[in-house]
Every structure is written in structure tokens, then in C-alpha cells.
Design an enzyme around this catalytic site. Structure first.
Site, PDB file in Angstrom:
ATOM      1  N   THR A   1       0.811  -1.216   0.000  1.00 19.98           N
ATOM      2  CA  THR A   1       0.000   0.000   0.000  1.00 19.98           C
ATOM      3  C   THR A   1       0.848   1.271   0.000  1.00 19.98           C
ATOM      4  O   THR A   1       1.971   1.236   0.477  1.00 19.98           O
ATOM      5  CB  THR A   1      -0.876  -0.046   1.269  1.00 19.98           C
ATOM      6  OG1 THR A   1      -1.764  -1.125   1.125  1.00 19.98           O
ATOM      7  CG2 THR A   1      -1.647   1.223   1.515  1.00 19.98           C
TER       8      THR A   1
ATOM      9  N   ASP B   1      -8.818  -1.402   5.255  1.00 19.55           N
ATOM     10  CA  ASP B   1      -8.868  -0.186   6.073  1.00 19.55           C
ATOM     11  C   ASP B   1      -8.742   1.091   5.244  1.00 19.55           C
ATOM     12  O   ASP B   1      -9.117   2.171   5.707  1.00 19.55           O
ATOM     13  CB  ASP B   1      -7.695  -0.207   7.061  1.00 19.55           C
ATOM     14  CG  ASP B   1      -6.360  -0.306   6.318  1.00 19.55           C
ATOM     15  OD1 ASP B   1      -6.173  -1.298   5.592  1.00 19.55           O
ATOM     16  OD2 ASP B   1      -5.524   0.613   6.435  1.00 19.55           O
TER      17      ASP B   1
ATOM     18  N   GLY C   1      -5.404  -4.831   6.883  1.00 22.24           N
ATOM     19  CA  GLY C   1      -6.541  -3.937   7.047  1.00 22.24           C
ATOM     20  C   GLY C   1      -7.481  -4.328   8.172  1.00 22.24           C
ATOM     21  O   GLY C   1      -8.004  -3.473   8.894  1.00 22.24           O
TER      22      GLY C   1
HETATM   23  N1  ASP Z   1      -3.857  -1.981   4.475  1.00 21.36           N
HETATM   24  C1  ASP Z   1      -4.033  -2.597   3.191  1.00 21.36           C
HETATM   25  C2  ASP Z   1      -5.278  -3.458   3.237  1.00 21.36           C
HETATM   26  O1  ASP Z   1      -5.439  -4.234   4.171  1.00 21.36           O
HETATM   27  C3  ASP Z   1      -2.883  -3.436   2.742  1.00 21.36           C
HETATM   28  C4  ASP Z   1      -1.503  -2.858   2.920  1.00 21.36           C
HETATM   29  O2  ASP Z   1      -1.289  -1.923   3.679  1.00 21.36           O
HETATM   30  O3  ASP Z   1      -0.564  -3.376   2.276  1.00 21.36           O
HETATM   31  O4  ASP Z   1      -6.059  -3.426   2.329  1.00 21.36           O
END
Ligand code: ASP
Length: 319
Positions: free
Chosen positions: A187, A218, A240
Site C-alpha cells: 500500500t 482499512d 486492514g
Molecule cells: N492496508 C491494506 C489493506 O489491508 C494493505 C496494505 O497496507 O498493504 O487493504
């Protein structure tokens, strides 16, 4: 004059990544260009949108072009943006746009809503003539197939992915679909404060690799994946589900509102996350109204980029 900017390129281990160097180069480029944007336009909003779009376009981070697939090989993207002066918008589960952060900004600026998801968000992207999401880069496809092999062989240790695999094995239709596929990263986020005292937070993701179709993380949820008020702006990364359980960005805002020092509040938030949902779950970056930058993570590494007080671009996996 207060001005500060920090970007993240995802928390995790980064150990096995085949595009580590490229990710680092991307971070350098996007940090430098977003900093120029902040100076030129004097706007935290323009700076964070620029930074996130730059990372989405790179193909080397898990957002936009580089987004990782779900368990059936499809990509659904999430993004969110919030500022201290009232801008708040997010998109969830979008499949057609290369730059979900631009779409999230459109939701914030042009609609009365906060989150638009699924086909409606895709239609909005088409109506606004946003560039289409191109096919995934080769390294993303390789990561997907190699990971899938490991899931099949039971070689993946993480409880999170084991949980997804248990669901697949217990649901024949999904298992058949994954088997058919067998036949044939991270992300991004940015936070900034500008001369006018505006704080902005942005985040964009392809979600966690091998997620079940339709899963929302999230990143489109204010308070979890991103948050900004008149004191702090924050952008998170990690699992998330664990981030939604802990609401790190909202918690940071609340602690600073209650007069806790910025750096102490950052430490408190990650300590709380460790206690509540365990380590190896998340990381976040933050900026304060006074131009302080900060970050914390409980994973092996987190890719970040920022501009030091001396004006130097700093990028690191284990800062
Ligand atoms: N937070 C992101 C999700 O769970 C994934 C990530 O941070 O790599 O969709």
C-alpha cells in the site's frame, strides 16, 4: 513557515520482494516531486495527491498499476483522502481506474458522499474520464502464482493467509476456481502540512494479496487507514482487518487532541496496536501542525520517504 511531507510505500517484510530497488527509486522520485509540488503550489492536498498518484503510477508498489490480485486473480482497489479543512472522500473495490486517489478526491469534492464502492465507483471513474487500470506488471503476476503455489503446498505460515486458505478449502466453488487459475507488494500513503496550516492525509492500495473477492480493507475507512484534523494527519498500512480493529489514525488524533506530545502519541498508538492485535500487523506515518513528521511500525520493515529539515530526501525500508 511550516511545511512537511512524508510518504509510505507499505509495511511488511520486504525481504522477498523482487522489486526492492525499484520501490526505493520510486519512493525517492515521488518524495522529491511531491515536495516540489508542496513548495510550488503551497498546498498539502496537492502534495499528498501528487505523491500517491506518483506511487500508483509506478507499478512497483501495491496501489494503482502495481496492485496485487485477490485469490481469484482479480484486482479491486481502495483509496481515501482527508484534510483538516473539511475534505473527506474514499473509494472501495474499484476495478477500472488507474488512480483511485483521484477518484477519492472527486468523491470528496464533487459528491455529497464519503465512500463510494464497487460498480458505482467504476461508473464515476468512467464518467470523469479517468485513465483505465492497465493489466498487472509481470512481477505482480509472478508474485501471485508463486504465492498461490505456496498456499496449495501449505508453505505459508501467516495466520492471516492460512485463514483465507481454510475458507477456500471449505468452500468447493472457490477451490475449483483457484484450481483453474493454477492451471493456467505494498500500500502507499502520504501526509503533509502546508504554510496555511492545512493538514492532508491520503492512502491507496490494491489490498492484501489473496484476499477473498469483495473484501474491503482499512484504506477507504476514515480513522483506520487515514485521518486528518487540525492537529495531525495520518496514513496507515498493514493488515486492514487489524487496522480497522485498532483505528490507529483516529486514536493518534484523539491523543494529540488531549494534549499528548506528537511523538509520545505515535508510540502510544503502536503500543496499543501491539497489545490489542499483536505485532507484525501494521505501520503508519504522521505529520503534526507544527511540521513534525513521525512514523511507527511493528512489522519487519516499512518503506518511507520524507524531506529532512535540511531539505534532504530520505528513503528507507527500516527507518
Ligand atoms: N492496508 C491494506 C489493506 O489491508 C494493505 C496494505 O497496507 O498493504 O487493504
Amino acid at each position: 513557515m511550516v511545511k512537511a511531507l512524508i510518504l509510505h510505500g507499505g509495511a511488511g517484510s520486504w525481504r522477498a520482494s523482487k522489486v526492492k530497488e525499484k520501490a526505493l527509486e520510486t519512493m525517492k522520485k515521488c518524495t522529491a516531486e511531491a515536495w516540489t509540488e508542496l513548495i510550488k503550489k503551497g498546498s498539502a492536498i496537492e502534495a499528498v495527491v501528487y505523491a500517491v498518484k506518483c506511487m500508483e503510477d509506478s507499478g512497483y508498489l501495491n496501489a494503482g498499476v502495481g496492485s496485487v490480485p485477490d485469490i481469484l486473480g482479480n484486482r479491486t482497489l481502495d483509496a481515501g483522502i482527508m484534510t483538516s479543512n473539511g475534505l473527506l472522500g474514499a473509494v472501495a473495490g474499484v476495478t477500472r481506474t488507474k488512480n483511485p486517489i483521484i477518484l477519492a478526491r472527486i468523491v470528496a469534492e464533487e459528491t455529497p458522499h464519503i465512500i463510494i464502492g464497487g460498480y458505482g465507483a467504476d461508473e464515476l471513474a468512467v464518467a470523469k474520464k479517468l485513465p483505465l487500470l492497465p493489466p498487472p506488471p509481470k512481477h505482480v503476476i509472478e508474485r501471485y502464482y508463486e504465492g498461490l503455489q505456496k498456499l496449495f503446498k501449505g508453505e505459508i505460515k501467516s495466520e492471516f493467509w492460512k485463514g483465507i486458505w481454510r475458507f477456500i478449502e471449505n468452500n468447493k466453488d472457490y477451490l475449483e476456481a483457484v484450481k483453474e487459475i493454477m492451471d493456467v507488494s505494498d500500500t502507499v500513503g502520504a501526509v503533509a502540512v502546508d504554510d496555511n496550516g492545512v493538514l492532508a492525509a491520503a492512502v491507496s492500495t490494491g489490498g492484501v494479496i489473496f484476499k477473498l473477492p469483495g473484501r474491503i480493507g482499512d484504506s477507504p475507512i476514515p480513522g483506520a487507514g487515514f485521518y486528518a484534523d487540525e492537529n495531525v494527519a495520518c496514513s496507515a498500512t498493514g493488515f486492514g482487518e487489524r487496522i480497522i480493529e485498532t483505528m490507529p489514525c483516529r486514536m493518534l488524533s484523539e491523543l494529540v487532541r488531549q494534549s499528548m506530545k506528537f511523538k509520545d502519541a505515535i508510540n502510544e498508538v503502536i503500543k496499543h496496536a501491539n497489545e490489542l492485535v499483536g505485532t507484525n500487523t501494521m505501520g503508519f506515518i504522521a505529520v503534526s501542525k507544527d511540521g513534525e513528521i513521525g512514523w511507527a511500525y511493528n512489522t519487519e520493515a516499512m518503506l518511507i520517504g520524507y524531506v529532512s529539515r535540511e531539505g534532504e530526501i530520505v528513503t528507507d525500508f527500516k527507518p
